[in-house]
Motif scaffolding. Sequence first.
Motif, PDB file in Angstrom:
ATOM      1  N   MET A 149      -2.905  14.523   4.688  1.00 18.15           N
ATOM      2  CA  MET A 149      -2.796  13.338   5.539  1.00 18.15           C
ATOM      3  C   MET A 149      -1.744  13.515   6.617  1.00 18.15           C
ATOM      4  O   MET A 149      -1.744  12.789   7.593  1.00 18.15           O
ATOM      5  CB  MET A 149      -2.441  12.118   4.694  1.00 18.15           C
ATOM      6  N   TYR A 181      -2.722  13.703  10.247  1.00 16.54           N
ATOM      7  CA  TYR A 181      -3.024  12.514  11.031  1.00 16.54           C
ATOM      8  C   TYR A 181      -1.829  12.114  11.881  1.00 16.54           C
ATOM      9  O   TYR A 181      -1.931  11.951  13.081  1.00 16.54           O
ATOM     10  CB  TYR A 181      -3.427  11.349  10.124  1.00 16.54           C
ATOM     11  N   VAL A 192       3.774   2.309  10.882  1.00 19.31           N
ATOM     12  CA  VAL A 192       2.753   1.373  11.346  1.00 19.31           C
ATOM     13  C   VAL A 192       3.278  -0.054  11.275  1.00 19.31           C
ATOM     14  O   VAL A 192       2.843  -0.927  12.012  1.00 19.31           O
ATOM     15  CB  VAL A 192       1.474   1.527  10.514  1.00 19.31           C
ATOM     16  N   ALA A 193       4.263  -0.274  10.387  1.00 15.98           N
ATOM     17  CA  ALA A 193       4.838  -1.612  10.270  1.00 15.98           C
ATOM     18  C   ALA A 193       5.303  -2.118  11.617  1.00 15.98           C
ATOM     19  O   ALA A 193       5.368  -3.310  11.850  1.00 15.98           O
ATOM     20  CB  ALA A 193       6.005  -1.602   9.283  1.00 15.98           C
ATOM     21  N   VAL A 218      -6.687  -5.904  16.926  1.00 15.74           N
ATOM     22  CA  VAL A 218      -7.804  -6.042  16.005  1.00 15.74           C
ATOM     23  C   VAL A 218      -8.711  -7.185  16.417  1.00 15.74           C
ATOM     24  O   VAL A 218      -8.276  -8.178  16.980  1.00 15.74           O
ATOM     25  CB  VAL A 218      -7.363  -6.356  14.572  1.00 15.74           C
ATOM     26  N   ALA A 244       7.666  -5.666  16.059  1.00 12.43           N
ATOM     27  CA  ALA A 244       8.283  -5.704  14.745  1.00 12.43           C
ATOM     28  C   ALA A 244       7.908  -6.990  14.012  1.00 12.43           C
ATOM     29  O   ALA A 244       7.519  -6.972  12.856  1.00 12.43           O
ATOM     30  CB  ALA A 244       9.796  -5.593  14.867  1.00 12.43           C
ATOM     31  N   THR A 286       3.206 -11.079  17.267  1.00 17.71           N
ATOM     32  CA  THR A 286       2.346 -10.078  16.630  1.00 17.71           C
ATOM     33  C   THR A 286       0.965 -10.620  16.291  1.00 17.71           C
ATOM     34  O   THR A 286       0.051  -9.844  16.042  1.00 17.71           O
ATOM     35  CB  THR A 286       2.960  -9.565  15.312  1.00 17.71           C
ATOM     36  N   TYR A 287       0.817 -11.919  16.251  1.00 17.21           N
ATOM     37  CA  TYR A 287      -0.461 -12.444  15.743  1.00 17.21           C
ATOM     38  C   TYR A 287      -1.521 -12.418  16.834  1.00 17.21           C
ATOM     39  O   TYR A 287      -1.389 -13.056  17.869  1.00 17.21           O
ATOM     40  CB  TYR A 287      -0.280 -13.875  15.215  1.00 17.21           C
ATOM     41  N   PRO A 288      -2.581 -11.651  16.624  1.00 11.04           N
ATOM     42  CA  PRO A 288      -3.603 -11.562  17.664  1.00 11.04           C
ATOM     43  C   PRO A 288      -4.591 -12.724  17.591  1.00 11.04           C
ATOM     44  O   PRO A 288      -4.853 -13.265  16.523  1.00 11.04           O
ATOM     45  CB  PRO A 288      -4.306 -10.243  17.345  1.00 11.04           C
ATOM     46  N   LEU A 317     -15.385  -6.399   3.162  1.00  9.81           N
ATOM     47  CA  LEU A 317     -14.765  -6.153   4.466  1.00  9.81           C
ATOM     48  C   LEU A 317     -14.482  -4.663   4.650  1.00  9.81           C
ATOM     49  O   LEU A 317     -14.761  -4.091   5.701  1.00  9.81           O
ATOM     50  CB  LEU A 317     -13.462  -6.949   4.602  1.00  9.81           C
ATOM     51  N   LYS A 339     -12.783   7.954   7.168  1.00 13.62           N
ATOM     52  CA  LYS A 339     -12.251   8.015   5.810  1.00 13.62           C
ATOM     53  C   LYS A 339     -11.916   6.616   5.361  1.00 13.62           C
ATOM     54  O   LYS A 339     -11.571   5.762   6.186  1.00 13.62           O
ATOM     55  CB  LYS A 339     -10.959   8.820   5.779  1.00 13.62           C
ATOM     56  N   PHE A 347      -9.911   4.512   1.792  1.00 10.77           N
ATOM     57  CA  PHE A 347      -9.100   4.772   0.602  1.00 10.77           C
ATOM     58  C   PHE A 347      -9.080   3.590  -0.355  1.00 10.77           C
ATOM     59  O   PHE A 347      -9.198   2.440   0.057  1.00 10.77           O
ATOM     60  CB  PHE A 347      -7.657   5.106   1.015  1.00 10.77           C
ATOM     61  N   ASN A 401       2.809  -6.235   9.875  1.00 13.57           N
ATOM     62  CA  ASN A 401       2.272  -7.442  10.495  1.00 13.57           C
ATOM     63  C   ASN A 401       0.786  -7.511  10.214  1.00 13.57           C
ATOM     64  O   ASN A 401       0.084  -6.513  10.281  1.00 13.57           O
ATOM     65  CB  ASN A 401       2.510  -7.401  12.004  1.00 13.57           C
ATOM     66  N   PRO A 434      -2.870 -10.046  10.939  1.00  9.30           N
ATOM     67  CA  PRO A 434      -3.754  -8.894  10.943  1.00  9.30           C
ATOM     68  C   PRO A 434      -3.214  -7.765  11.848  1.00  9.30           C
ATOM     69  O   PRO A 434      -2.340  -8.046  12.639  1.00  9.30           O
ATOM     70  CB  PRO A 434      -5.059  -9.467  11.508  1.00  9.30           C
ATOM     71  N   PRO A 435      -3.763  -6.564  11.738  1.00 10.76           N
ATOM     72  CA  PRO A 435      -4.912  -6.138  10.944  1.00 10.76           C
ATOM     73  C   PRO A 435      -4.569  -6.031   9.466  1.00 10.76           C
ATOM     74  O   PRO A 435      -3.452  -5.689   9.114  1.00 10.76           O
ATOM     75  CB  PRO A 435      -5.241  -4.746  11.498  1.00 10.76           C
ATOM     76  N   ASN A 443      -9.041  -3.149   7.159  1.00 11.99           N
ATOM     77  CA  ASN A 443      -9.403  -2.535   8.438  1.00 11.99           C
ATOM     78  C   ASN A 443      -8.485  -1.376   8.804  1.00 11.99           C
ATOM     79  O   ASN A 443      -8.934  -0.333   9.242  1.00 11.99           O
ATOM     80  CB  ASN A 443      -9.367  -3.572   9.565  1.00 11.99           C
ATOM     81  N   ARG A 444      -7.181  -1.609   8.666  1.00 21.17           N
ATOM     82  CA  ARG A 444      -6.212  -0.561   8.992  1.00 21.17           C
ATOM     83  C   ARG A 444      -5.214  -0.488   7.841  1.00 21.17           C
ATOM     84  O   ARG A 444      -4.269  -1.259   7.799  1.00 21.17           O
ATOM     85  CB  ARG A 444      -5.450  -0.906  10.279  1.00 21.17           C
ATOM     86  N   TYR A 459      -4.026   2.638   4.758  1.00 22.21           N
ATOM     87  CA  TYR A 459      -3.325   3.906   4.597  1.00 22.21           C
ATOM     88  C   TYR A 459      -3.628   4.814   5.791  1.00 22.21           C
ATOM     89  O   TYR A 459      -4.789   5.122   6.053  1.00 22.21           O
ATOM     90  CB  TYR A 459      -3.788   4.531   3.284  1.00 22.21           C
ATOM     91  N   PHE A 460      -2.603   5.220   6.498  1.00 21.48           N
ATOM     92  CA  PHE A 460      -2.747   5.999   7.735  1.00 21.48           C
ATOM     93  C   PHE A 460      -3.802   5.411   8.669  1.00 21.48           C
ATOM     94  O   PHE A 460      -4.545   6.122   9.334  1.00 21.48           O
ATOM     95  CB  PHE A 460      -3.064   7.463   7.429  1.00 21.48           C
ATOM     96  N   CYS A 461      -3.834   4.083   8.678  1.00 23.36           N
ATOM     97  CA  CYS A 461      -4.720   3.318   9.556  1.00 23.36           C
ATOM     98  C   CYS A 461      -6.200   3.396   9.181  1.00 23.36           C
ATOM     99  O   CYS A 461      -7.053   2.933   9.937  1.00 23.36           O
ATOM    100  CB  CYS A 461      -4.528   3.695  11.023  1.00 23.36           C
ATOM    101  N   TYR A 462      -6.517   3.959   8.036  1.00 24.69           N
ATOM    102  CA  TYR A 462      -7.908   3.967   7.600  1.00 24.69           C
ATOM    103  C   TYR A 462      -8.166   2.741   6.713  1.00 24.69           C
ATOM    104  O   TYR A 462      -7.244   2.252   6.032  1.00 24.69           O
ATOM    105  CB  TYR A 462      -8.212   5.231   6.800  1.00 24.69           C
TER     106      TYR A 462
END
Lengths: 628, 390
Positions: A1, A4, A14-15, A21, A74, A95-97, B55, B63, B65, B178, B180-181, B185-186, B188-191
């Motif tokens: 991984m 990636y 990613v946090a 989305v 954040a 942050t809320y889309p 979902l 991929k 998970f 944060n 969503p997502p 949808n996003r 582990y590693f965005c998968y």
Amino acid sequence: MMEYSKKNGDRAPVASKPLKVAPHGLESDIGSKVEVEINGKAYKVPIGMTILDACKKQNIHIPTLCYHEDLCLAGVCRICVVEVEGMRSLQAACTYPITNRMKIKTSSEQVRKARRHVIDLLLSEHYGECYSCHRNGNCELQKLSKEYGVDSYRFGHVIERRHNVDHSSYSVVRDMDKCVLCKRCVRTCIDLQEVGVLESTNRGYDTTITTFNDLPLAEVICINCGQCINRCPTAALRANDPSHFIWEAIDNPKKHVVCQTAPSPRAAIGEEFGLAPGHSMTKQLNTALRMIGFDRVFDTNFAADLTIMEEGTELLLRLKRSLVNGDKSVHLPQFTSCSPGWVKYIEHFYPEYLDYLSSCKSPQQMFGSLLKTFYAEEHNIDPAEIVTVAIMPCSAKKFECNRPEMTASGFKDVDFGLTTRELAQMIREAGLRLPELPPSNFDDPFGEASGAGLIFGATGGVMEAALRTAYELVTGRTVPFENLNIEACRGMEGIKQASVLLTGLKPEWAFLEGVNLKFMIAHGTANAKKVMEMLKAGELADFHFIEIMGCPGGCIGGGGQPIPTSGEIRKLRAKAIYEEDAGLPIRKSHENPNVNYIYEKFLTDGPCGHKSHKLLHTHYVKRGKYIV
Amino acid sequence: MPIINNKELFPTDYNDRILIEALKKTPQDIIYEIRESGLKGRGGAGFPTGTKWNLASAAVAEKKFVVCNADEGEPGTFKDRVLLTDYLPMVIDGITLGGRAIGAQKGYIYLRGEYRYMLGRLENYIAQMISENRLGNNILGTGFDFTIEIRLGAGAYICGEESALIESMEGHRGEARNRPPFPVNRGYFCYPTIVNNVETFASVAVIISKGADWFKSFGTSKSPGKKLLSVSGDCRKPGVYEVPFGINVKELLKLVDARKTKAVQIGGASGYCLPRSQFDRTISFEDASTGGSVIIFNQTRDMLSVLKNFQEFFVEESCGQCTPCRVGNKKLLDGVEKIEQGECSISYIRELMDLGRSMQMASKCGLGQSAPNSFISIVTHFENEIFSSR
């Protein structure tokens, strides 16, 4: 991984990444419009846009603290919470889309209560009083407190220090007692600049922002760019202010205090006095500096012109050695070395590529060594009594002038690096109102400078200035661009590249005939990293010259510039610089009469000659990612 | 320590041959069966499992998970430990079926640091499953590839929150993302990623083998099925109990032989404290909801020290990123200490209750939003006791 994250070059978790989305992950829906209700009124809003952005567009104010438009998201301070109908809890607007037809309330009772609680909680942990604070009057926490009518410390207040102030760095001072844990500095360092010096440590109430192993900032791989300072909402991060020592020198009649001003502070300092971004204050500033008590006021652009002569000659020499002599040891492309943030970055992160860096000192340092040699001799002043102050948009310049190798004159070439913000403070202290001062010119002999030196302040400026001179030097003609404006060098794109075909050359440069001079421009060390990875992969083999500036936008976005900063503000500052250039009589470095004078009188063996090597060129330190 | 009472949902004679039958079903059939069963997430939040899987199944990605959340960190719960020790085949089969349902080839068990002692056993079991071709490539000839790997947590409570768990798995600090997502949808590693509790996966295995209708015959209409409860505190028979949803607190206390009970903490530190007057409330998602933790306090217990204990827990276990949770919990603890010292006014307590409600509304993740629950419920129900004894 791991592939990636490597593939994407991501270092921020990613946090804190903005992720757009759509409902049920239908990416194709992003951008199509949906009707939402904000405070009872209907608006059409693109799907995927955050509530904050949508409200901004409609002029609906939502307070923010951890949000910064330059940074990834954040959502941690929770000051921007809003009510979304159907949701159990409040949502962070930043942050809320917007994903469907939503009903949003930006100022309900619940929302106001929560925001007030957030402010009260932050204040309960915030040390000190506003009137003894560096950011008094320009603090986002103070502003919020006023906005929400804070009249008492509901949950107490910190009256004793809990952290030591870290004064170790020449450039950046960290005072964690003022920190509100918005993590803007963390995101700036790891995501915007991809350096990664700062990170949160510990958990819960003990969470603090710190460096690797809690080491002092001077002992970690900080590049001193100061971008974290520009984005800190409070005074937790600030530049290391030398103004006390400068006042002392000014007040000492024995000292001959001279200053040089870089173009970027001039283009931005008006903001400190309430002007909108984009007003150049060059000539008013000259007056102010004299009134403060500086004995001479010089223009760094003169040294920038000198840099072009030196760096351009260095490039042509490298090309000659490579093309004529077939010397395989020549390192091309040549990288610029004006930005001390970038220089320290490459020293730490790509020490094996230091030979690609031009050996030229930055204009600040060239100027410093000439002031304590040539200027001192010509005016018969004891260099030991000269105090040189460089007014810079930059916090890294403070580190640069303290480098042990920057003593070519036999003295510390530049005694102090002073940021735009600190100078503004000195001007206020002197009781001056900058925008209302009468204009005046720089002092000779370094008073006249070209527009080429001026545009160094914006990303791409060094390249444009170098091309104006180099092209003319080898062809005898001016660069083939309208009004000398090389648009390919301008703009805020992260990495730009272009080329100029060299034909019809003067006989002495015939070896360059038909060469397509390829150049690249990058700003911000995140982009520098991309360029260096390209170099590593051998993708830059046919490039000749690469300009890199450590800060986003170049010097106009430097770590010493007025706060706040944003993409729009940086654009306006750059515009001011380009406008000033367009109005100048001399716009090419080699036409600067003072530059020619100094090569005739002092640096008599010409650009890259013996003397200039001693005074105007330097060497670098292989620092690596360990402390040197 | 196996499950104490009747074992319909989690039979000790679980037939691990159901996997081959189950894998013959299409992913859609598996999801349909789970949706029909009305199974809700057993970790505490109670999100419908079928909906989550649907979902993730609908998300388009190269991929996907499956993550089994075995970061059982809620104070007072230990039922996942029992499942992982004595009912492991059901858990592993459930994870495999999750992979089949959403189209994932890789599953992870995020094991809490304190359960490291299980690591060898779990890995041996997985190795054995691979050698029997019940995991690995082309499982039992069905053409389905799936493996499971174990990841160890380091003891942070926050990593039980699904997005913080994913951050931790990626090698970052455990902090909630944060949303969503959402992870479906996003993740582990965005998968696309499903994160479910150990008990949820175990329940899935049984539902697939016995059917949704059988499962729905237990529990209430809004909370179908049975639930494992970890009962601890002042009772004669503490342990893990399998009870149908809808059982009320009084019945439960009888079952575990608790006497002279003053209060019951339902849902651990992040749950609510029920006083005697509310013992007719039922254990269910629609009433007194719990991820499994039930802590019983008898009349000898001092509710202020109970509260202080919970509050200290949150001050330490907040991840520290958002203001309401990081600072708010400290202010609540300061308040408790002030009460202890007899220095807290009623009006300041009201102020803190108000703060608690803002924390519930404005915190970033479930941890912060539920952290003030203990404070609010204990102060509400035991105000007289708390103040009169000082």
